[in-house]
Scaffold this motif. Structure first.
Motif: not given
Length: 127
Positions: A11-27
């Motif tokens: 679940a955490t992997h899927r969440y982070l993968k989804k977020k990665q394209a939409h947030v800054t590297d720091k976020t």
């Protein structure tokens, strides 16, 4: 609606993968760090399925985090956890509405303000 067996690490992997394209590297780094702490907590409690995460476990996580970080950091962590739990609702890994029970840590006005003074050299390094 029946909940689906969802390993917490998945679940955490899927969440982070989804977020990665939409947030800054720091976020992304901050999200990743917070979720690593959540996984560490869940692993210590032998919880490996998101169906076993309830509001009580989330409150226990908050208390556990407050043992090692300042309230302002915990508040930010809990905001991330709330968003993560909301994501988990969308994949039917936790009950609908669970995210509404995640209440970010209360922080006083004094704790929100950093009164550290940076030297000129430090300011140049951080810019």
């Amino acid at each position: 609606m029946e909940l689906k067996a969802t390993p917490s690490h998945d679940a955490t992997h899927r969440y982070l993968k989804k977020k990665q394209a939409h947030v800054t590297d720091k976020t992304y780094y901050n999200y990743n760090t917070t979720l690593k702490r959540l996984l560490e907590f869940l692993d210590e409690r032998n919880i490996d399925d998101m169906r076993d995460v309830d509001s009580d476990e989330i409150v226990r996580f908050e208390s556990w985090r407050l043992d090692s970080v300042k309230p302002i950091t915990c508040r930010n962590d809990m905001r991330t956890i709330k968003n993560f739990i909301h994501f988990c609702e969308t994949i039917q890994a936790v009950p609908a509405g669970l995210h509404e029970l995640v209440i970010p840590t209360k922080v006083s006005e004094d704790e929100e303000i950093c009164d550290d003074i940076l030297t000129r050299q430090e300011a140049v390094v951080f810019s």
